[in-house]
Design a protein around this motif. Structure first.
Motif, mmCIF file in Angstrom:
data_model
loop_
_atom_site.group_PDB
_atom_site.id
_atom_site.type_symbol
_atom_site.label_atom_id
_atom_site.label_comp_id
_atom_site.label_asym_id
_atom_site.label_seq_id
_atom_site.Cartn_x
_atom_site.Cartn_y
_atom_site.Cartn_z
ATOM 1 N N GLU A 147 0.708 -1.366 0.075
ATOM 2 C CA GLU A 147 -0.026 -0.032 0.093
ATOM 3 C C GLU A 147 1.046 1.238 -0.009
ATOM 4 O O GLU A 147 0.515 2.364 -0.765
ATOM 5 C CB GLU A 147 -0.929 -0.027 1.325
ATOM 6 C CG GLU A 147 -2.200 -0.642 1.092
ATOM 7 C CD GLU A 147 -2.961 -0.182 -0.104
ATOM 8 O OE1 GLU A 147 -3.835 0.851 0.083
ATOM 9 O OE2 GLU A 147 -2.957 -0.770 -1.337
ATOM 10 N N VAL A 148 1.890 1.334 0.735
ATOM 11 C CA VAL A 148 2.799 2.543 0.651
ATOM 12 C C VAL A 148 3.307 2.504 -0.767
ATOM 13 O O VAL A 148 3.665 3.623 -0.951
ATOM 14 C CB VAL A 148 3.625 2.293 2.001
ATOM 15 C CG1 VAL A 148 4.953 3.289 1.758
ATOM 16 C CG2 VAL A 148 3.294 2.252 3.383
ATOM 17 N N ASN A 149 3.894 1.533 -1.258
ATOM 18 C CA ASN A 149 4.304 1.511 -2.498
ATOM 19 C C ASN A 149 3.649 2.086 -3.393
ATOM 20 O O ASN A 149 3.831 3.045 -4.366
ATOM 21 C CB ASN A 149 4.913 0.081 -3.069
ATOM 22 C CG ASN A 149 5.358 0.140 -4.299
ATOM 23 O OD1 ASN A 149 6.482 0.747 -4.626
ATOM 24 N ND2 ASN A 149 5.157 -0.999 -5.002
ATOM 25 N N ARG A 150 1.958 1.615 -3.445
ATOM 26 C CA ARG A 150 1.166 2.290 -4.337
ATOM 27 C C ARG A 150 1.013 3.689 -4.335
ATOM 28 O O ARG A 150 1.216 4.351 -5.086
ATOM 29 C CB ARG A 150 -0.193 1.587 -4.199
ATOM 30 C CG ARG A 150 -1.237 2.213 -4.764
ATOM 31 C CD ARG A 150 -2.679 1.458 -4.573
ATOM 32 N NE ARG A 150 -2.978 1.896 -3.061
ATOM 33 C CZ ARG A 150 -3.581 3.267 -2.618
ATOM 34 N NH1 ARG A 150 -3.450 4.035 -3.700
ATOM 35 N NH2 ARG A 150 -3.871 3.347 -1.458
ATOM 36 N N VAL A 151 1.114 4.058 -2.986
ATOM 37 C CA VAL A 151 0.861 5.686 -2.660
ATOM 38 C C VAL A 151 2.145 6.387 -3.259
ATOM 39 O O VAL A 151 1.994 7.575 -4.126
ATOM 40 C CB VAL A 151 0.616 5.995 -1.253
ATOM 41 C CG1 VAL A 151 0.599 7.317 -0.878
ATOM 42 C CG2 VAL A 151 -0.774 5.224 -0.844
ATOM 43 N N VAL A 152 3.263 5.985 -2.858
ATOM 44 C CA VAL A 152 4.411 6.643 -3.263
ATOM 45 C C VAL A 152 4.537 6.614 -4.933
ATOM 46 O O VAL A 152 4.886 7.701 -5.533
ATOM 47 C CB VAL A 152 5.667 6.207 -2.866
ATOM 48 C CG1 VAL A 152 7.012 6.629 -3.169
ATOM 49 C CG2 VAL A 152 5.596 6.281 -1.365
ATOM 50 N N THR A 153 4.217 5.417 -5.442
ATOM 51 C CA THR A 153 4.420 5.261 -6.751
ATOM 52 C C THR A 153 3.518 6.242 -7.542
ATOM 53 O O THR A 153 3.902 6.871 -8.698
ATOM 54 C CB THR A 153 4.216 3.807 -7.309
ATOM 55 O OG1 THR A 153 5.236 3.052 -6.583
ATOM 56 C CG2 THR A 153 4.176 3.844 -8.744
ATOM 57 N N GLU A 154 2.214 6.141 -7.322
ATOM 58 C CA GLU A 154 1.409 7.317 -7.833
ATOM 59 C C GLU A 154 1.715 8.760 -7.639
ATOM 60 O O GLU A 154 1.683 9.527 -8.687
ATOM 61 C CB GLU A 154 -0.096 7.053 -7.061
ATOM 62 C CG GLU A 154 -0.689 5.782 -7.649
ATOM 63 C CD GLU A 154 -1.995 5.580 -6.735
ATOM 64 O OE1 GLU A 154 -2.386 6.458 -5.837
ATOM 65 O OE2 GLU A 154 -2.769 4.598 -6.817
ATOM 66 N N ARG A 155 2.402 9.053 -6.692
ATOM 67 C CA ARG A 155 2.751 10.305 -6.282
ATOM 68 C C ARG A 155 3.832 10.676 -7.269
ATOM 69 O O ARG A 155 4.002 11.768 -7.802
ATOM 70 C CB ARG A 155 3.239 10.518 -5.113
ATOM 71 C CG ARG A 155 3.712 12.166 -4.719
ATOM 72 C CD ARG A 155 2.700 13.186 -5.164
ATOM 73 N NE ARG A 155 3.393 14.378 -5.791
ATOM 74 C CZ ARG A 155 2.944 15.300 -6.610
ATOM 75 N NH1 ARG A 155 1.833 14.893 -7.211
ATOM 76 N NH2 ARG A 155 3.940 16.055 -7.206
ATOM 77 N N ALA A 156 4.863 9.722 -7.652
ATOM 78 C CA ALA A 156 5.995 9.795 -8.261
ATOM 79 C C ALA A 156 5.841 10.025 -9.567
ATOM 80 O O ALA A 156 5.966 10.839 -10.520
ATOM 81 C CB ALA A 156 7.077 8.614 -8.299
ATOM 82 N N ASP A 157 4.503 8.991 -10.047
ATOM 83 C CA ASP A 157 4.006 9.276 -11.617
ATOM 84 C C ASP A 157 3.557 10.544 -11.864
ATOM 85 O O ASP A 157 3.892 11.201 -12.963
ATOM 86 C CB ASP A 157 2.811 8.276 -11.526
ATOM 87 C CG ASP A 157 3.698 6.776 -11.885
ATOM 88 O OD1 ASP A 157 4.820 6.567 -12.110
ATOM 89 O OD2 ASP A 157 2.728 5.856 -11.893
ATOM 90 N N ASP A 158 2.839 11.218 -10.849
ATOM 91 C CA ASP A 158 2.187 12.585 -11.092
ATOM 92 C C ASP A 158 3.255 13.632 -11.147
ATOM 93 O O ASP A 158 3.062 14.713 -11.855
ATOM 94 C CB ASP A 158 1.250 12.955 -9.764
ATOM 95 C CG ASP A 158 -0.002 12.082 -10.058
ATOM 96 O OD1 ASP A 158 -0.170 11.641 -10.898
ATOM 97 O OD2 ASP A 158 -0.459 11.900 -8.928
ATOM 98 N N ALA A 159 4.533 13.343 -10.471
ATOM 99 C CA ALA A 159 5.408 14.172 -10.875
ATOM 100 C C ALA A 159 6.458 13.952 -11.643
ATOM 101 O O ALA A 159 7.633 14.812 -11.984
ATOM 102 C CB ALA A 159 6.265 14.246 -9.369
ATOM 103 N N GLY A 160 6.237 12.977 -12.702
ATOM 104 C CA GLY A 160 7.129 12.825 -13.744
ATOM 105 C C GLY A 160 8.233 12.034 -13.527
ATOM 106 O O GLY A 160 9.437 11.606 -14.092
ATOM 107 N N LEU A 161 8.175 11.226 -12.202
ATOM 108 C CA LEU A 161 9.282 10.454 -11.868
ATOM 109 C C LEU A 161 9.107 9.063 -11.758
ATOM 110 O O LEU A 161 7.703 8.610 -11.824
ATOM 111 C CB LEU A 161 9.551 10.825 -10.297
ATOM 112 C CG LEU A 161 10.031 12.059 -9.843
ATOM 113 C CD1 LEU A 161 10.322 12.339 -8.359
ATOM 114 C CD2 LEU A 161 11.014 12.618 -10.724
#
Length: 340
Positions: free
Chosen positions: A202-216
């Motif tokens: 779940e933590v991975n999902r949240v961080v990954t989604e935020r990174a995607d939004d930031a272009g990372l």
């Protein structure tokens, strides 16, 4: 066991109650489990504090329990959004951390849990991987088909995994060890491995989604957890350029940049570290650094400045706010290519 954060206790945890304390994020850095390296990276600590606070707020908004209480601004504990200055201190709840006895290289987790009771920092790191970049330890420990890849040998280039892989490693030992399930279960104590793995995903999902939004691109990371009164909470700090690996346009912007730079420019020291870690397996004791035949050399000033820009520009992009006076991420990454 190394850390580049300082730590203060305002109220100690007890057998029944969480305590309160603060992390102070320094500008020191550590690679290869060495501990604090000869240099500091300006603004690194503040960038990690800001990213960690941002992620804890995201986790809490998703209903994921954490030990986070806020960042410290002029002595007060506030939300990151309430401050205009990059924070250096983070307020947290504390669990007990009993001593972990060791004799002849063997750690006594039974004694740890006998003292820990129902309120303790779980002595594990839960690692999640979305990709296998250059330098990932997974390449040396598992074959590609074991993690869902339809290839016989690891390719030289980074590889995305079909599904995230979760692994467990030790937290309080002198040298990190990846663990088989039976040993992991004993080390976790009252917490269940299925619960810890689900929380990591779940933590991975949240961080990954935020990174995607930031272009990372979010490649891998870890969480640490506490157990209190039957509940597991995310602890330590989450989703920073030290705890996790991120890339931008195919280039690393995490601590991995400094790891790879040392491999290229100080191969004798990196080799001495590896040799010392192997040697300690054959002798009584845990301090492999005492067996290391060399120390790392300081970095050049331009390398330090480049690393600082990566941390701060990356934090601005991830948070979605120009909290730091830094170049844009494209410029910071372009400069950092000279370190590859």
């Amino acid at each position: 066991m190394t850390s580049v954060k300082d730590f203060s206790v305002e109220r100690a945890a007890t057998a029944d109650a969480l305590g309160r304390g603060r992390f102070v994020f320094t500008d020191a850095y550590s690679i290869f489990d060495w501990g604090r390296m000869p240099d500091t990276i300006p603004e690194k600590g503040r960038s990690l504090c800001a990213m960690g606070a941002h992620n804890f707020s995201l986790l809490e908004s998703e209903g994921i329990s954490t030990h986070y209480r806020g960042v410290v601004d002029d002595g007060s504990v506030v939300d990151l959004a309430e401050t205009d200055e990059p924070p250096r201190e983070m307020a947290i709840d504390l669990a007990q951390v009993p001593d972990l006895p060791v004799e002849n290289g063997t750690y006594d987790y039974g004694a740890f849990h006998a003292e820990a009771g129902d309120n303790y920092l779980i002595p594990l790191e839960i690692v999640f991987r979305n990709a296998v970049p250059r330098g990932s330890s997974l390449r040396s420990r598992r074959d590609p088909d074991e993690v869902g890849l339809d290839v016989v040998e690891w390719p030289d280039e980074p590889v995305r995994l079909p599904e995230p892989v979760v692994e467990f490693s030790t937290k309080f030992e002198e040298q990190d060890r990846y663990l088989a399930r039976e040993e992991t279960d004993a080390i976790a104590g009252r917490a269940t491995l299925d619960e810890l793995a689900a929380l990591a995903r779940e933590v991975n999902r949240v961080v990954t989604e935020r990174a995607d939004d930031a272009g990372l691109a979010h490649e891998d990371g870890k969480i640490e957890c506490l157990y209190h009164d039957g509940e597991v909470r995310v602890a330590d700090v989450v989703g920073t350029f030290d705890e996790n690996r991120f890339s931008y346009d195919g280039h690393e912007i995490s601590k991995e940049v400094l790891r790879q730079y040392h491999k290229r420019t100080q191969p004798a020291w990196v080799g001495a570290v590896s040799a010392a870690k192997e040697e300690i397996e054959n002798v009584d004791g845990t301090d492999w650094r005492a067996l290391c035949e060399s120390d790392p050399d300081p970095l050049a000033e331009d390398v330090i400045a480049t690393a600082s820009d990566l941390y701060t520009a990356g934090a601005n992009a991830y948070i979605g706010r120009k909290l730091f006076d830094a170049p844009d991420l494209d410029g910071a990454v372009e400069t950092a290519r000279t370190l590859e």
